[in-house]
Design a protein around this motif. Structure first.
Motif, PDB file in Angstrom:
ATOM      1  N   ASP A 755       0.710  -1.149  -0.029  1.00 24.18           N
ATOM      2  CA  ASP A 755      -0.001  -0.139   0.038  1.00 24.18           C
ATOM      3  C   ASP A 755       0.925   1.267  -0.049  1.00 24.18           C
ATOM      4  OD1 ASP A 755      -2.218  -1.384   0.016  1.00 24.18           O
ATOM      5  OD2 ASP A 755      -2.328  -1.720   2.226  1.00 24.18           O
ATOM      6  N   ARG A 756       2.027   1.197   0.258  1.00 23.41           N
ATOM      7  CA  ARG A 756       3.061   2.338   0.092  1.00 23.41           C
ATOM      8  C   ARG A 756       4.090   1.986  -0.883  1.00 23.41           C
ATOM      9  NH1 ARG A 756       4.692   2.594   6.568  1.00 23.41           N
ATOM     10  NH2 ARG A 756       2.691   1.862   7.473  1.00 23.41           N
ATOM     11  N   SER A 757       3.767   1.748  -2.016  1.00 22.76           N
ATOM     12  CA  SER A 757       4.482   1.393  -3.366  1.00 22.76           C
ATOM     13  C   SER A 757       4.230   2.143  -4.605  1.00 22.76           C
ATOM     14  CB  SER A 757       4.560  -0.115  -3.397  1.00 22.76           C
ATOM     15  OG  SER A 757       3.578  -0.653  -3.822  1.00 22.76           O
ATOM     16  N   LEU A 758       5.257   1.895  -5.547  1.00 24.03           N
ATOM     17  CA  LEU A 758       4.877   2.590  -6.931  1.00 24.03           C
ATOM     18  C   LEU A 758       4.690   1.158  -7.561  1.00 24.03           C
ATOM     19  CD1 LEU A 758       7.706   4.863  -7.266  1.00 24.03           C
ATOM     20  CD2 LEU A 758       5.570   5.510  -6.840  1.00 24.03           C
ATOM     21  N   ASP A 759       3.691   1.174  -8.266  1.00 22.15           N
ATOM     22  CA  ASP A 759       3.244   0.161  -9.524  1.00 22.15           C
ATOM     23  C   ASP A 759       4.653  -0.171 -10.481  1.00 22.15           C
ATOM     24  OD1 ASP A 759       0.752  -0.598  -8.048  1.00 22.15           O
ATOM     25  OD2 ASP A 759      -0.084   0.477  -9.261  1.00 22.15           O
ATOM     26  N   ALA A 760       4.692  -1.397 -10.920  1.00 21.59           N
ATOM     27  CA  ALA A 760       5.621  -1.625 -12.086  1.00 21.59           C
ATOM     28  C   ALA A 760       5.242  -0.821 -13.140  1.00 21.59           C
ATOM     29  CB  ALA A 760       5.712  -3.136 -12.328  1.00 21.59           C
ATOM     30  N   PHE A 761       6.083  -0.564 -14.046  1.00 23.11           N
ATOM     31  CA  PHE A 761       5.673   0.249 -15.268  1.00 23.11           C
ATOM     32  C   PHE A 761       6.411  -0.465 -16.441  1.00 23.11           C
ATOM     33  CE2 PHE A 761       8.551   3.221 -13.302  1.00 23.11           C
ATOM     34  CZ  PHE A 761       9.507   3.333 -14.289  1.00 23.11           C
ATOM     35  N   PHE A 762       6.009  -0.189 -17.782  1.00 21.07           N
ATOM     36  CA  PHE A 762       6.688  -0.743 -18.953  1.00 21.07           C
ATOM     37  C   PHE A 762       6.543   0.515 -19.845  1.00 21.07           C
ATOM     38  CE2 PHE A 762       6.669  -3.217 -22.976  1.00 21.07           C
ATOM     39  CZ  PHE A 762       7.871  -3.505 -23.117  1.00 21.07           C
ATOM     40  N   VAL A 763       7.287   1.093 -20.315  1.00 16.67           N
ATOM     41  CA  VAL A 763       7.155   2.260 -21.218  1.00 16.67           C
ATOM     42  C   VAL A 763       8.164   2.138 -22.471  1.00 16.67           C
ATOM     43  CG1 VAL A 763       7.573   4.818 -21.222  1.00 16.67           C
ATOM     44  CG2 VAL A 763       6.915   3.700 -19.064  1.00 16.67           C
ATOM     45  N   ASN A 764       7.202   2.594 -23.680  1.00 14.57           N
ATOM     46  CA  ASN A 764       7.908   2.527 -24.859  1.00 14.57           C
ATOM     47  C   ASN A 764       8.194   4.133 -25.533  1.00 14.57           C
ATOM     48  OD1 ASN A 764       8.093  -0.633 -25.696  1.00 14.57           O
ATOM     49  ND2 ASN A 764       6.251  -0.230 -24.243  1.00 14.57           N
ATOM     50  N   ASN A 765       9.364   4.301 -26.104  1.00 17.85           N
ATOM     51  CA  ASN A 765       9.395   5.222 -26.862  1.00 17.85           C
ATOM     52  C   ASN A 765       9.916   5.003 -28.346  1.00 17.85           C
ATOM     53  OD1 ASN A 765       9.260   6.827 -24.192  1.00 17.85           O
ATOM     54  ND2 ASN A 765      11.547   6.568 -24.193  1.00 17.85           N
ATOM     55  N   LEU A 766       9.781   5.941 -29.263  1.00 19.35           N
ATOM     56  CA  LEU A 766       9.779   5.782 -30.559  1.00 19.35           C
ATOM     57  C   LEU A 766      10.784   6.755 -30.925  1.00 19.35           C
ATOM     58  CD1 LEU A 766       9.311   4.271 -33.158  1.00 19.35           C
ATOM     59  CD2 LEU A 766       7.444   5.683 -33.691  1.00 19.35           C
ATOM     60  N   ARG A 767      11.770   6.475 -31.663  1.00 19.05           N
ATOM     61  CA  ARG A 767      12.653   7.415 -32.251  1.00 19.05           C
ATOM     62  C   ARG A 767      13.069   7.361 -33.640  1.00 19.05           C
ATOM     63  NH1 ARG A 767      17.596   6.089 -29.827  1.00 19.05           N
ATOM     64  NH2 ARG A 767      18.213   5.252 -31.562  1.00 19.05           N
ATOM     65  N   LEU A 768      12.774   8.466 -34.617  1.00 19.25           N
ATOM     66  CA  LEU A 768      12.874   8.432 -36.041  1.00 19.25           C
ATOM     67  C   LEU A 768      13.905   9.433 -36.428  1.00 19.25           C
ATOM     68  CD1 LEU A 768       9.036   8.426 -37.246  1.00 19.25           C
ATOM     69  CD2 LEU A 768      10.570   6.422 -36.693  1.00 19.25           C
ATOM     70  N   SER A 769      14.943   9.128 -37.303  1.00 19.18           N
ATOM     71  CA  SER A 769      15.743  10.119 -37.532  1.00 19.18           C
ATOM     72  C   SER A 769      16.008   9.860 -39.003  1.00 19.18           C
ATOM     73  CB  SER A 769      16.892   9.968 -36.664  1.00 19.18           C
ATOM     74  OG  SER A 769      17.640   8.781 -36.714  1.00 19.18           O
ATOM     75  N   TYR A 770      16.580  11.052 -39.598  1.00 16.68           N
ATOM     76  CA  TYR A 770      17.047  11.141 -41.198  1.00 16.68           C
ATOM     77  C   TYR A 770      17.913  12.120 -41.405  1.00 16.68           C
ATOM     78  CZ  TYR A 770      17.175  10.957 -46.071  1.00 16.68           C
ATOM     79  OH  TYR A 770      17.425  10.913 -47.405  1.00 16.68           O
ATOM     80  N   ASN A 771      19.090  11.730 -41.945  1.00 16.31           N
ATOM     81  CA  ASN A 771      20.357  12.690 -41.939  1.00 16.31           C
ATOM     82  C   ASN A 771      20.562  12.758 -43.305  1.00 16.31           C
ATOM     83  OD1 ASN A 771      21.294  13.439 -39.092  1.00 16.31           O
ATOM     84  ND2 ASN A 771      20.763  11.185 -39.115  1.00 16.31           N
ATOM     85  N   LEU A 772      21.133  14.067 -43.809  1.00 11.02           N
ATOM     86  CA  LEU A 772      21.529  14.049 -45.309  1.00 11.02           C
ATOM     87  C   LEU A 772      22.594  15.274 -45.216  1.00 11.02           C
ATOM     88  CD1 LEU A 772      19.121  15.996 -47.581  1.00 11.02           C
ATOM     89  CD2 LEU A 772      18.625  15.660 -45.005  1.00 11.02           C
ATOM     90  N   ALA A 773      23.146  15.159 -46.398  1.00  9.66           N
ATOM     91  CA  ALA A 773      24.367  16.195 -46.517  1.00  9.66           C
ATOM     92  C   ALA A 773      24.406  16.716 -47.901  1.00  9.66           C
ATOM     93  CB  ALA A 773      25.552  15.528 -45.957  1.00  9.66           C
ATOM     94  N   PHE A 774      24.743  17.821 -47.969  1.00 10.36           N
ATOM     95  CA  PHE A 774      24.706  18.484 -49.305  1.00 10.36           C
ATOM     96  C   PHE A 774      25.648  19.691 -49.352  1.00 10.36           C
ATOM     97  CE2 PHE A 774      21.038  19.985 -47.268  1.00 10.36           C
ATOM     98  CZ  PHE A 774      21.183  21.544 -47.332  1.00 10.36           C
ATOM     99  N   ARG A 775      26.086  20.367 -50.517  1.00 11.84           N
ATOM    100  CA  ARG A 775      27.324  21.158 -50.357  1.00 11.84           C
ATOM    101  C   ARG A 775      26.789  22.198 -49.677  1.00 11.84           C
ATOM    102  NH1 ARG A 775      29.115  24.205 -56.208  1.00 11.84           N
ATOM    103  NH2 ARG A 775      31.230  25.279 -55.271  1.00 11.84           N
ATOM    104  N   GLY A 776      28.066  22.532 -48.852  1.00  7.80           N
ATOM    105  CA  GLY A 776      27.769  23.609 -47.781  1.00  7.80           C
ATOM    106  C   GLY A 776      27.209  23.093 -46.558  1.00  7.80           C
TER     107      GLY A 776
END
Length: 833
Positions: A755-776
């Motif tokens: 009664d004096r506790s934190l419940d267990a938890f299961f958390v999910n995050n999603l990460r999306l990334s895109y990188n490109l390069a061009f002149r300069g």
């Protein structure tokens, strides 16, 4: 719990799935044809990395056929990259040439673990940190490392945040910046809110779990976090980072660097701003920081100066949400309102607020304001080919306050006498107070690294630091006059008073001296090490004597922290290790100030045993370790009232943490990787006594009820912590990653009461990334981080206290929780020139 155990077994058993196909043997020597032991070799695009043995050899298995880029590096020598074509078993020879300059890595080498160290650790590069560095504080960037639980007062990872490692709170986690202590000298905590966006100026971080190797500053009872800031960049650059996200969160960062000027000088700078409204009502943050660094590189020496600063203004959200509001019925909430005397705006606030976003504070200026400025001068000299000397001078200036509204405050709590107003005695008043801290922290650190031979390495290091802190409080506004006869108030239209009354002042002075010696000796494939540290702490503070007079006092503590271990290198680029260490740690400021010499707690002591196995192959990189942390006189809250009338922490004779951890990464193809961590532990206090206040009809403490518990859980120490990151690259410059975290039940106190506790938890995050390069433009990167993808309702931190009222034997537990945000996002744009 069964699911957690199954997940852990799967994580721990991954290495046995590896089947070798091809062998790649590498031999490393210097220009004099001397074997180089301890050189780092890796196969690019795979997880295969390791260090050469005493004969300068390393062997990689399961290397795929085709063209492969091999990297070899060793401190003091130029790194080598060579592309080879693997068609079967290969033997490669690398000849290292001396480096023309001293590398920045020597600055932290004395307090770091290496691949052959008999301790448990995790290394993070700046690339690792950059993936998730979209505005959340540093504890959230370390969340995927073994045994870590991060939390946030405002619920979204911005503002006041913290982390626990192996269940140990921040006061037991040593933090150094370039080998310089960062923990607050008195509270022992590390407040990363004072270093906003610091990760943008970090080159690498090493987290050592357990006692770890000798370091500077506060004793490491759960872990140590060793942070190294920016290192040499040879080409000029400019970088812009901008983030926008949920709760009106903004991050704006500018980084610039000159590159190497005249083969000798570099200059780097960063300017950052982070703002957020917070998930919790009014849990806002306004954070600003800068980082400046200049370095001079000689042939055998290095001089670097760092100046960095952080300024924070956060609205207080540290009270949490009462259980009656978060989980209770309407009747439970009304009982809470009545029991706590909430009226007017306070009653309306708690009734109408979103239960997960409730904040009890309503006063407009209920803010925490603090600025911290750091100055570091770092010097290294390679006096001889096998001798490096390091030294650092540092100074930290901190000042700030938090302001709060205190309704119906008692005059006696502020050492004031009741006042007479129109013949009526008044003993209570609404007031606003500011509690200030103004401190100075300065000193020096040093180390001498001597490679006596290819078998023997020796290190001598240490530090001397001083802390001076002033604590004072001012009443700046009062509903009623504070004195019967006084005429220098500023009156307000409503009859209240602007005041400037200082109701307390005390100062503190602390010195911290330590010296350590480390040695590694290699016999065949075994490396034996010894690490001996002596630490002396003196502390002057305002506290109570035996007659309960509040006077300046002082104490001195001496600690001896020995560590021993051995590691063994196997032919398949793996090693096993075992170590034994003793750590000691002094009590914190509150422990000293709220006790007398008769009730003052003793220092804590811990014995730490670590047993582990590490494996690095092309597809798998794995570390598995078991540990035992056996405490003597661990300090915990019991509720017992001491001879000062305070409920301070007390020593418990016997407690322990034992567990097993795994850190595994699998990369069967260049496009796919899966990183897993698991930490399964048993955290117990052998005998625990809980003291509960019994209140009489006048709401005064009349007595205490005592209950005994045996083999009870240590508070806020989950039995299982696991994480997962599955990453897929559909294109060379694009990545999709699912990041998961599971934390089992955490008890808010040491009674093991569900009664004096934190419940267990299961958390999910999603990460999306895109990188490109061009002149300069070197890089144009777009990142999207969706936190709590499935809108899990969870709390990662909380606290509790219990009471008995007016003869009723029922124990009432008051639980408070810190809810974390539901689904939210951070969208970032990175531009590098």
């Amino acid at each position: 719990m069964r699911k957690a155990l199954l997940l852990f077994v799967l994580v721990a058993s991954c290495p046995i799935l590896l089947l070798a196909q091809y062998h790649l043997s590498i031999h490393v020597a210097d220009e004099m044809n001397r074997q180089v032991a301890g050189a780092t070799a890796s196969v690019a695009g795979t997880l295969a990395t390791g260090q050469t043995n005493r004969s300068g050899n390393i062997r990689f298995r399961n290397v795929e056929e085709g063209r492969r880029l091999i990297r070899v590096s060793f401190l003091g020598y130029k790194p080598i990259e060579r592309t080879v074509t693997v068609t079967g078993e290969e033997q490669l020879n690398f000849i290292l040439e001396p480096q023309e300059f001293l590398a920045d890595e020597v600055i932290v080498n004395a307090t770091r673990a290496n691949a052959n160290s008999a301790t448990s650790y995790k290394n993070l590069t700046k690339e690792d940190l950059a993936k998730n560095n979209l505005g959340q504080d540093l504890p959230f960037l370390l969340d995927q490392t073994p045994g870590v639980v991060s939390y946030s007062d405002a619920g979204a990872g911005v503002g006041y945040t913290g982390l626990r490692i192996r269940g140990s709170d921040p006061t037991r986690i040593n933090v150094t910046l370039n080998g310089i202590p960062y923990n607050d000298s008195e509270s022992m905590g590390s407040f990363f809110v004072n270093l906003p966006d610091f990760a943008s100026s970090v080159d690498n971080i090493q987290i050592q779990r357990g006692v770890g190797t000798s370091t500077n500053g506060a004793g490491a009872f759960g872990a140590s976090i060793n942070i190294q800031t920016n290192t040499r960049m040879d080409t000029a650059y400019a970088e812009l980072d901008n983030t926008y996200g949920s709760f009106n969160t903004w991050k704006n960062t500018v980084r610039i660097g000159t590159g190497l000027i005249n083969d000798r000088f570099t200059f780097d700078g960063r300017l950052s701003r982070i703002q957020s409204d917070g998930f919790i009502d009014r849990g806002s943050s306004d954070l600003k920081s800068f980082f400046l660094s200049g370095a001079w590189y000689g042939k055998n020496s290095l001089l670097r100066a760092n100046v960095f600063s952080g300024k924070e203004r956060t609205y207080q959200a540290w009270n949490g949400v009462p259980e009656e509001k978060l989980f209770g019925t309407a009747e439970d909430l009304e009982d809470y309102i009545a029991a706590n005397g909430l009226e007017g705006r306070d009653a309306v606030n708690i009734r109408d607020a979103d239960p997960r976003r409730y904040n009890s504070f309503l006063y407009e200026n209920q803010h925490d304001n603090y600025q911290q400025d750091h100055y570091q001068l770092l010097y290294s000299n390679n006096l001889m080919p096998n001798l490096v000397v390091n030294g650092a001078l540092h100074y930290t200036r901190g000042r700030g306050y938090y302001e709060e509204y205190r309704p119906n405050a008692s005059y006696t709590d502020y050492d004031l006498e009741p006042v007479l107003v129109n013949g009526e005695s008044i003993s209570r008043t609404d007031l606003v107070r500011q509690r200030w801290l103004s401190n100075h922290f300065y000193g020096l650190t040093y180390s001498i690294d001597y490679n006596a031979s290819d078998r023997l390495n020796l290190t001598l290091g240490g530090a001397y630091n001083e802390y001076k802190g002033d604590h004072f409080g001012d009443i700046i506004w009062s509903r009623n006059p504070l004195f019967t006869e006084r005429e220098d108030y500023d009156f307000n239209a409503d009859g209240s008073f602007h005041t400037n009354h200082r109701y307390y002042f005390n100062d503190a002075h602390k010195t911290d001296f330590n010296v350590f010696g480390k040695g590694e000796y290699k016999i065949a494939n075994a490396v034996f090490f010894a690490d001996l540290q002596y630490r002396r702490v003196t502390y002057s503070f305002l506290g109570y004597d035996r007659n309960l007079n509040n006077i300046q006092q002082s104490t001195e503590m001496n600690f001896f922290n020995p560590k021993f271990g051995v590691s063994y290198q196997f032919a398949n680029n793996s090693n096993a290790y075992v170590s034994y260490a003793i750590g000691n740690k002094e009590p914190v400021r509150d422990d000293f100030e709220n006790s007398t010499p008769d009730s003052r707690p003793k220092a804590e002591r811990m014995q730490n045993i670590e047993l582990g196995y590490r494996l690095a192959q092309r597809e798998f990189n794995a570390g598995i370790n078991a540990y035992a942390m056996i405490y003597e006189d661990q300090l915990i809250l019991t509720g017992q009232i001491n001879d000062v009338g305070a409920q301070t922490r007390l020593n418990v004779p016997d407690s322990y943490r034992i567990g097993i951890e795994a850190d595994v990464k699998w990369q069967p193809a260049r496009q796919f990787s899966w990183a897993l961590t698991g930490a399964l532990s048993r955290n117990r206090i052998k005998d625990f006594y809980e003291y509960i206040n019994i209140y009489d009809e006048n709401w005064d403490v009349s007595d205490q009820q005592v209950s005994q518990f045996s083999n009870t859980h240590i508070a806020l120490s989950p039995s299982f912590v696991g994480s997962s990151e599955i990453a897929y690259r559909p294109l060379a410059k694009a990545e999709i990653a699912l990041i998961s975290k599971y934390v089992s039940r955490q008890y808010l106190d040491n009674t093991s009461n569900v009664d004096r506790s934190l419940d267990a938890f299961f958390v999910n995050n999603l990460r999306l990334s895109y990188n490109l390069a061009f002149r300069g433009v070197k890089n144009l990167g777009i990142s999207l981080l969706v936190n709590n993808l499935f809108n899990e309702k969870y709390e990662s931190n909380g606290y509790t206290y219990s009471s008995i009222f007016q003869g009723d034997p029922t124990v009432y537990a008051s639980n408070f929780y810190f809810p974390q945000a539901g689904t939210n996002f951070l969208l970032g744009l990175n531009v590098k020139f």
